[in-house]
Design an enzyme around this catalytic site. Structure first.
Site, PDB file in Angstrom:
ATOM      1  N   SER A  14      56.127  69.641  -9.558  1.00  0.00           N
ATOM      2  CA  SER A  14      57.134  68.584  -9.374  1.00  0.00           C
ATOM      3  C   SER A  14      58.249  69.009  -8.421  1.00  0.00           C
ATOM      4  O   SER A  14      58.857  70.070  -8.583  1.00  0.00           O
ATOM      5  CB  SER A  14      57.741  68.181 -10.719  1.00  0.00           C
ATOM      6  OG  SER A  14      58.767  67.220 -10.527  1.00  0.00           O
ATOM      7  N   LYS A  65      53.679  59.687 -19.983  1.00  0.00           N
ATOM      8  CA  LYS A  65      54.236  58.388 -19.613  1.00  0.00           C
ATOM      9  C   LYS A  65      53.979  57.289 -20.643  1.00  0.00           C
ATOM     10  O   LYS A  65      54.741  56.327 -20.731  1.00  0.00           O
ATOM     11  CB  LYS A  65      53.703  57.957 -18.241  1.00  0.00           C
ATOM     12  CG  LYS A  65      54.223  58.821 -17.107  1.00  0.00           C
ATOM     13  CD  LYS A  65      53.816  58.285 -15.753  1.00  0.00           C
ATOM     14  CE  LYS A  65      54.389  59.162 -14.639  1.00  0.00           C
ATOM     15  NZ  LYS A  65      54.174  58.581 -13.308  1.00  0.00           N
TER      16      LYS A  65
END
Length: 262
Positions: A14, A65
């Site tokens: 990330s 998510k």
């Protein structure tokens, strides 16, 4: 000092801290943004940190998510429709889940020469970002969406939320105008698909992965003379919207920002 996090597993790839800390510095904010690798058992503790103001905002990446939703108080309309959350904030003492991936993907497609209207798309993968891609393409008036996932059962679950999509078996090929890699295949440089999708032609190969910038999936497209786009712009635009939600500032997206992602 306010603290912001991106959580996921894996999380090493990330670049969210890079871009958010750049904007934080640019706007002289008393804040910092970090990344944190989590196990599913740790999610409740992180949300409690936000409830208790030890954290001011959270970004969510794979594989959390969807499963993080049960820990939240409310969802935005888009987060409800996709059942996918990538941005979390607190408002009126409630922890709210938002989805900025739909906006990010839509804007990144607009940056290309590809017009999805009345076209056919093949999406590879039924993971956390796939519902956002499906909804974005639907809003852009694509004519048909086909989905293929390694686990058929997971694809069937996604079809329950989006009955209009068509499912094909993993490795099966079909004619398409746009193909989107929404899997993690390519995060490691040596990873590649066993199926050669370039044989089906297509106008645009899109990979949601932005680190590395050039996956084998995209390299194969370019080698065949097909337009290829990585997930850099999607990443930048979803980050921009998250930044605005947290700080009420819309950061400028320019070459300086894009050059951060290499």
């Amino acid at each position: 000092m306010k603290k912001y996090l991106v959580i996921g597993n894996p999380i090493e790839h990330s670049l969210s801290p890079l871009i958010h800390n750049f904007w934080i510095k640019k706007h002289n904010l008393d804040a910092k943004y970090e990344k944190k690798k989590l196990e599913s058992d740790n999610i409740k503790d992180i949300i409690n940190d936000l409830r208790d103001n030890r954290i001011s905002g959270i970004n969510v990446t794979v594989p959390f998510k969807n499963i993080i939703i049960s820990h939240l108080d409310e969802l935005s309309d888009i987060a409800k429709e996709t059942q996918s959350v990538n941005t979390i904030f607190k408002k009126n003492n409630k922890v709210i889940g938002e989805n900025t991936d739909v906006f990010g993907f839509s804007e990144s497609i607009r940056q290309t020469n590809f017009n999805p209207k009345n076209k056919k798309a093949l999406i590879l993968g039924a993971g956390g970002v796939s519902p956002s891609i499906i909804l974005a393409l639907k809003k852009m008036n694509i004519s048909e969406i086909i989905l293929s996932n390694r686990t058929r059962q997971k694809a069937e679950i996604l079809k329950n939320s989006f009955p209009f999509i068509k499912l094909i078996d993993w490795g099966q090929t079909i004619k398409f105008d746009l193909i989107v890699n929404a899997t993690s295949i390519g995060l490691k440089n040596n990873e590649e698909f066993k199926t050669d999708y370039t044989k089906q032609g297509g106008q645009l190969f899109y990979d949601v992965i932005y680190n590395p910038l050039h996956t084998n999936f995209l390299k194969s497209a370019k080698k065949s003379g097909i337009a290829a786009e990585n997930g850099k712009n999607m990443f930048i635009y979803q980050a921009m919207k998250a930044f605005k939600i947290w700080h009420d500032i819309e950061p400028e997206i320019n070459d300086e920002v894009r050059d951060l992602i290499k």
